[in-house]
Write an enzyme that holds these catalytic residues in place. Structure first.
Site, mmCIF file in Angstrom:
data_model
loop_
_atom_site.group_PDB
_atom_site.id
_atom_site.type_symbol
_atom_site.label_atom_id
_atom_site.label_comp_id
_atom_site.label_asym_id
_atom_site.label_seq_id
_atom_site.Cartn_x
_atom_site.Cartn_y
_atom_site.Cartn_z
ATOM 1 N N ASP A 150 0.862 -1.183 0.000
ATOM 2 C CA ASP A 150 0.000 0.000 0.000
ATOM 3 C C ASP A 150 0.896 1.230 0.000
ATOM 4 O OD1 ASP A 150 -2.257 1.872 0.639
ATOM 5 O OD2 ASP A 150 -3.307 -0.009 0.998
ATOM 6 N N HIS A 224 -2.692 3.032 -4.466
ATOM 7 C CA HIS A 224 -2.145 2.537 -3.196
ATOM 8 C C HIS A 224 -0.752 1.948 -3.445
ATOM 9 C CE1 HIS A 224 -5.642 3.240 -0.667
ATOM 10 N NE2 HIS A 224 -6.395 2.810 -1.663
ATOM 11 N N GLU A 293 -9.735 2.828 -5.383
ATOM 12 C CA GLU A 293 -9.417 4.223 -5.052
ATOM 13 C C GLU A 293 -8.289 4.807 -5.901
ATOM 14 O OE1 GLU A 293 -10.878 4.426 -0.431
ATOM 15 O OE2 GLU A 293 -8.803 3.826 -0.779
#
Length: 728
Positions: A150, A224, A293
């Site tokens: 991440d 990420h 995301e």
């Protein structure tokens, strides 16, 4: 007399043998018989007779206890293992002496029963993971999803790219909570982090395999990915420039928008090389490739990405992500593996097969994709199965994000809607609890959030549809908890704490409601500030509890004379608005009644004591019951820009006696230093009013606009929250 003594001596064993067993997860069917099997000294569940039964499914088993012995039937080692886990709980509940005769048949509702551990935000030592696997396997959870990469760290050794762990596994030290951590500066030491060697990961996989737990690795892409890009900056779009990119200690703000460059062929070779090494470590049929995301502003500005879109006829940046993910899925397919991804993957409409994890809200994006395109999916909805959320009343819990996902919430979640077709139901592969570790610092923190909610997930994913038995589950839970203590696991007791609500009745009084999710405890309370005991007044929901004026309510849960939960303290402070009816316009979170309930909120805007408005002015009117010549109106408010919360830029107060014609009687403006605060800041804003007697007081709080550049959430629209109106 001798016969009586003999009877009394036998009574405990007889009672234990006749007691019903409560197992986690709940078996499909138990039929009790007459008599019992007396256990030989030192007998264990593994000494039961194992009988092969090819008619049983892969994970199914049957258990028979007669006066002659114990038999477990199954068709696979996994089935026998699960039978042993059930038998071990039965033996434990029987006191290890005699087992009640029964026949039991069992099989899971869902094939996939999972737990995701985020080992990035908080690096979880190998031994702690093994401990979690131990308990998960006892609960018949069969998949451990490890979130290995991440923005905040890279946790898997990749030999071809050593900088991923030399640089990407380490971040700067920050004392603030996760949302408030400032980004790193070039040259700062990076002492926080860690990673797993390939040998350690193989050890984890082998340990899990013996316990019939499959380990699913996750390598995040295209977003990420800051930890990887901090290690190899050439993997992002050239428009990022030569700026310093460091592993993020917190949410990252704009830096979190730095993602892999979709127009750079080196990125695909880089990720394929990484996946090849990951495949060599993890035998899992499925590899999780993230996909969530991805903020695509750099792709829109990147000439490489735009040239690729033109060459390939890609319509937009969402479809560019679909192209990106398809290439990774095809690579996995060429290696004999299958892909999983978060539900945002569907926005890019990948053409290749991928199993979708529905996480946003109630998982509706995954459900929509299954309905429209027939993709298999797994549900891990944030609103129900994210274990980062508060597991009990927030006044007692460590600080974290968002709202509550209590033990009962996890237990009672039903994933299948009434309108689903059989085909839709078949596409749902199972359920997963997901633990993100932004607010964990130690293994104890991880355990606290996992247990006992993991037991509720295990029961939910295994038991047959429509077989909820909350009281029975609590009995099974209580029987299982000593095993956690024996392993040294720090589980939460939040299920014993009290959730409150204090609601104005409109006539100046307040209705206090006290509730505990465990229905096998008594709630005892006092209103004079003394500590509650088992002899204090008992709260009865039907009767309720009304208070008038300032009061100090204290309450706790009890079993017999033993206090089970923490003491709830409610300091109610009365003013002329307390207990009065309030009417709000467009209150986003629907909690306008807390504005006049005499109770102040904490610095957590999600604690159910704050009325919230998102990206809009707040307007609310209080009926004081009679004209009041007030000299001030005070509004409790909150600012925490790193959690997108800000104060209003101005407050106007109006008075009326007919609730139709209002006159401005006071105003107050705030400057930016008050409106926008990085850390949680509770503040009362007092507005001097002209003393005009008014029955109705209307407050209009003006939204301040977007959060300024320079904050981690700069450019975003904030919420405004208010916890009390004080009229004096």
């Amino acid at each position: 007399m001798r016969r009586l003594l003999l009877f009394l001596a036998l009574l405990p064993a007889f009672s234990l043998a006749q007691r019903d067993y409560h197992i986690i997860p709940q078996p499909k069917l138990i039929d009790y018989g007459q008599g019992s099997y007396e256990l030989p000294q030192g007998w264990t569940a593994r000494q039961a007779r194992h009988q092969k039964d090819p008619s049983l499914g892969k994970e199914a088993y049957a258990l028979s206890i007669s006066e002659k012995g114990v038999t477990i039937s199954a068709s696979t080692r996994q089935g026998f293992f699960y039978g042993e886990q059930t038998l071990a709980q039965i033996v434990s509940q029987s006191g290890g002496k005699s087992l009640r005769c029964l026949t039991l048949s069992d099989e899971p509702r869902f094939a996939y029963r999972g737990l995701m551990l985020d080992v990035v935000r908080c690096f979880i030592p190998k031994d702690e993971i093994l401990k979690v696997i131990d308990v998960a396997s006892q609960l018949k959870i069969n998949n451990l999803h490890l979130h290995l990469t991440d923005d905040n760290g890279w946790r898997v050794e990749i030999r071809k790219y050593p900088k991923l762990t030399q640089t990407g596994a380490w971040r700067v030290a920050r004392d603030a909570s996760f949302p408030n951590r400032e980004n790193p500066r070039e040259g700062e030491p990076t002492p926080v982090g860690g990673y797993y060697t390939q040998k350690e990961l193989r050890d984890i996989v082998a340990y899990a395999k013996k316990r019939h737990v499959n380990v699913v690795p996750e390598i995040e892409m295209p977003a990420h990915s800051v930890a990887a890009i901090a290690s190899y900056p050439e993997m992002t779009c050239p428009v990022v420039g030569n700026r310093f990119i460091g592993v993020l200690p917190g949410i990252g703000g704009k830096d979190a928008s730095i993602i892999y460059c979709a127009g750079n062929e080196r990125v695909y070779r880089f990720l394929q090389d990484i996946l090849d090494e990951v495949i060599g470590i993890f035998p899992s049929e499925y590899i999780h490739i993230g996909g969530d995301e991805a903020e695509k502003s750099h792709w829109r500005a990147c000439s490489r990405c735009q040239d690729l879109m033109k060459r390939e006829g890609i319509a937009d940046e969402e479809h560019l992500q679909g192209y990106f993910m398809d290439r990774m899925i095809r690579h996995l397919k060429s290696k004999g593996r299958k892909a999983m991804g978060w539900d945002e993957v569907t926005l890019g409409h990948p053409s290749e097969d991928i199993t979708i994890f529905g996480w946003q809200g109630y998982g509706q994006a995954a459900v929509k994709e299954a309905r429209e395109n027939g993709r298999p999916f797994i549900l891990t909805p944030a609103r129900k199965l994210y274990l980062i959320r508060y597991q009990g009343p927030q006044w007692f819990e460590p600080y974290t994000y968002f709202g509550n996902n209590t033990l009962h919430d996890v237990y009672s979640y039903e994933p299948v809607a009434d309108d689903w077709t059989p085909e839709m139901q078949a596409l749902l592969r199972g359920l997963q609890a997901s633990l993100w570790t932004e607010f964990c610092q130690t293994a104890d923190d991880v355990e606290y959030l996992l247990f006992p909610r993991l037991m509720a997930l295990a029961d939910n994913a295994w038991r047959a549809q429509g077989q909820e038995d909350w009281p029975g589950f609590l009995k099974a839970l209580d029987a299982f908890l000593p095993a956690l203590s024996k392993k040294g696991i720090s589980y939460a007791r939040s299920m014993y704490n009290i959730q409150h609500s204090v609601t104005p009745t409109g006539d100046g009084r307040l209705e206090v409601s006290l509730e505990c999710e465990r229905n096998d405890v008594e709630i005892c309370y006092t209103t004079d500030g003394t500590e509650p005991t088992a002899q204090s007044a008992r709260f009865q929901k039907a009767a309720g509890l009304k208070v008038e004026g300032s009061s100090l309510v204290k309450a706790a849960t009890f079993k017999g004379n033993k206090q089970m939960g923490k003491t709830l303290t409610l300091p109610v402070a009365a003013n002329k608005a307390t207990g009065r009816q309030v009417t709000a316009v467009n209150c986003t979170n629907g909690l306008a009644s807390v504005l006049t309930n005499g109770l102040r909120g904490t610095d957590r805007h999600s604690d159910f004591e704050w009325a919230g408005w998102y990206n809009a002015d707040a307007v609310f009117t209080i009926d004081l019951g009679a004209p009041v010549a007030a000299t001030s109106v005070t509004i409790g408010t909150l600012s925490n820009c790193n959690m997108t919360v800000a104060m209003p830029c101005a407050i106007y107060v109006y008075g009326s006696n007919d609730n139709q014609n209002f006159t401005l009687i006071g105003r107050e403006t705030l400057d930016d230093s008050s409106i926008f605060c990085k850390l949680p800041n509770k503040a009362d804003v007092s507005v001097a009013v002209d003393g005009t007697a008014s029955r109705y007081i209307r407050v209009k709080a003006i939204h301040p606009g977007t959060i300024p550049v320079g904050f981690l959430r700069g450019g975003q629209a904030p919420w405004m929250y208010f916890d009390e109106i004080i009229v004096e």
